[in-house]
Every structure is written in structure tokens, then in C-alpha cells.
Design an enzyme around this catalytic site. Sequence first.
Site, PDB file in Angstrom:
ATOM      1  N   VAL A   1       0.830  -1.212   0.000  1.00 40.32           N
ATOM      2  CA  VAL A   1       0.000   0.000   0.000  1.00 40.32           C
ATOM      3  C   VAL A   1       0.858   1.254   0.000  1.00 40.32           C
ATOM      4  O   VAL A   1       0.431   2.304  -0.500  1.00 40.32           O
ATOM      5  CB  VAL A   1      -0.990  -0.010   1.179  1.00 40.32           C
ATOM      6  CG1 VAL A   1      -0.301   0.341   2.509  1.00 40.32           C
ATOM      7  CG2 VAL A   1      -2.146   0.949   0.928  1.00 40.32           C
TER       8      VAL A   1
ATOM      9  N   GLY B   1      -5.261  -6.459   1.368  1.00 38.46           N
ATOM     10  CA  GLY B   1      -5.621  -5.675   2.545  1.00 38.46           C
ATOM     11  C   GLY B   1      -4.807  -4.397   2.611  1.00 38.46           C
ATOM     12  O   GLY B   1      -4.417  -3.839   1.578  1.00 38.46           O
ATOM     13  N   GLU B   2      -4.586  -3.908   3.838  1.00 34.89           N
ATOM     14  CA  GLU B   2      -3.760  -2.717   4.093  1.00 34.89           C
ATOM     15  C   GLU B   2      -4.426  -1.418   3.648  1.00 34.89           C
ATOM     16  O   GLU B   2      -3.890  -0.335   3.891  1.00 34.89           O
ATOM     17  CB  GLU B   2      -2.395  -2.812   3.395  1.00 34.89           C
ATOM     18  CG  GLU B   2      -1.614  -4.064   3.692  1.00 34.89           C
ATOM     19  CD  GLU B   2      -0.292  -4.160   2.920  1.00 34.89           C
ATOM     20  OE1 GLU B   2       0.478  -5.080   3.193  1.00 34.89           O
ATOM     21  OE2 GLU B   2      -0.048  -3.313   2.041  1.00 34.89           O
ATOM     22  N   GLY B   3      -5.550  -1.479   2.943  1.00 30.81           N
ATOM     23  CA  GLY B   3      -6.132  -0.297   2.308  1.00 30.81           C
ATOM     24  C   GLY B   3      -5.775  -0.212   0.844  1.00 30.81           C
ATOM     25  O   GLY B   3      -6.135   0.755   0.163  1.00 30.81           O
TER      26      GLY B   3
END
Length: 346
Positions: free
Chosen positions: A92, A316-318
Site C-alpha cells: 500500500v 488488505g492494508e487499504g
Amino acid sequence: MPAVSTPSAVARDHAARRLAALATPPGALGRLGELAVWVAACQGQVPPRQVDDVRLVIFAGDHGVAAHGVSAFPPAVTGAMVRVFLAGRAGVSALAATHGVTVRVLDLGVDEAFDDLDDATRSALTAHKVRRGSGAIHLEDALTADQTRAALDAGARVAREEIQAGAQLLISGDMGIGNTTPAAAMVAAALGVPASEVVGRGTGIDDETLRRKTGVIDAALTRAGTRVSDPVETLTALGSADLAAATGYLLAAAQDGVPVLLDGLMSVACAVTADRIEPGAAAWFAAGHRSTEPAQSLALGKLGLEPLLDLGLRLGEGSGAVAAVPVLRSAVALLRDVALLEEIPA
């Protein structure tokens, strides 16, 4: 706690009329047009302002279920990845640097002290820490009632810090080995469905681990019982410190009238919970992408949101939401800068 209002109906109608009057064929802008109208309604302004200040906050925490064979990775990876975020070298991080998104990582419940970090970095990272690790939800509550409230309040404070600093769009990110298990349980509780409908492979688990994960979620839902009818109790019984904080963050954004671009399962599970706490909060949310987790798609359906991207992402992670930021900015630019039909010489 401020009540959640709705995005401006007046601005939405004005934006829809402007969209119809652009020098483009009717409907030619598709989802981009719809997205631009939503941004204008959230801003209460037509044409909308370009969304220059986008801020991602990654909420990190460990999960007791990770010690019970539900993930492909050991719990120690959580803390290691927090350090990678701090170094700006995560997946990210690369996307955020490319698209001009500010990244902040916070430890809400990581099961370590980060004593190797310098004092200033450690202080900023752990300023809102609630506990070291959350309970294994099939055996015990994830949090105490006081810890749930502390995490919700911490997330709300963080959102308002970012808004006060100029955020025009917020994104919530996640880091925590095993976190798809409590997130899927939260979705199952909200939708009233069994574990078999929400369980997914997370970081890439095999069939045996998938069966074990399904059993853990079923046991957690049975243990929580009727408490899942209350969204805050759901967080206490089935969530975690990081997920509760992300819920508070999303709820505060909706209360303060700042739009949010949702990411994958964890973000969307928290969005569903925020909307359960304050019905109408979902009007301030757009879905950045569709993840590979079945619970995320079910939750998006509950929220009435259609993802902007579908790239098979499960990082994930944004990351999925950050990848969708250029799409949102493109939508705004079209509604703002394309000529109106009436402006074109006959």
C-alpha cells in the site's frame, strides 16, 4: 455523539442535472458519472472540488484466533509488517506514494511493545493502543466493554485529527494476522448468516485450515449468542481493538460529513458495523474494490454498494481503496471540467 446526516440532496440533484447536460452522450460516463454525483453530494458543491487530500489510516492489531490455526502466517508477521509500513515499503505504501495518499499506521492491539523503535516513532505508533492482542473469539470475548468503547473513541479521534488537518477523503486500512476471522464473524452477525457463507481463504489458506477457520467462526457466533443483535456488543464479543477503532473512524467520518473509500473485508465489516450503530452512515461510503473474500461481497450487498474495481486483490492494508483513488479523481474531473452542451457553438 453527533447524529449522521445525509449527503446534500440539493447538490446531488444539481450534479445529476449537470451530468445530463455535459457534452457527452447520455449515460456515456457510466459509473464515473454516478461516482462524481456522489462526491458532489458529499461535498455539497457543484461542480465538485478535486479530491487532493486523501488520507489512509492503517489500524494494526493481533488476534487471539491466530494461535488456533486459521491463518497461513504466524502472528509475529503483524509487528514485522508494521515496521514495513513505517519504512514506507509495503504494497500500500507504493500505491499511496504513486497516488498522493498520506499514510498513517497505528498500533491498537499488536502483541508487542516495539521497544526497538525510537521514542518519537513508538509514541506516535502506540498513542491509541488499547491492549496487546485481542481475545480468541471462539473461546472468549475479544475485548472488555471498556476496551471496546476506548477503541471506538480512539478511532473517532483519529478521524477527526485527519479531517482537521485537511482530509477530503478518508480510507481505513488493516494489518493483523488472523483478522479475516473476526471480520467475517462480524459480517455473519450483522447479516444473520452462518460461517459457511462468510468464510474465505484470507492470506491463502489450504482446505484443512479453511475447515478449521469455519469451525472457529461457528463456535464464536454460538458463544456470542443473542449479543450479536447489538453492534457494539458484537465488537466486544467478536471483533478486536483494531476493528473497533476502524469502526469508530468510519462512523466519525460519516458524522462529520467526510466521504470514505472502503477497502476489503476488514474495512467493509467495520462499515457495516458503523451503519448498524448509526443507520445512514453508509451514505458516506463508496466501495473501492471487490476483494476475494465472500464476506466482503455479502457486506457490500447489505450496504448497497457496488465496487469501483474488481482486480482479484486480497492484500488488505487499504490497497484496493488506494488503487481506486485515481478513478474517483477522474470522475470528479469529468463532472467539473467537461463542457456543457449549451456552451458548444451551434
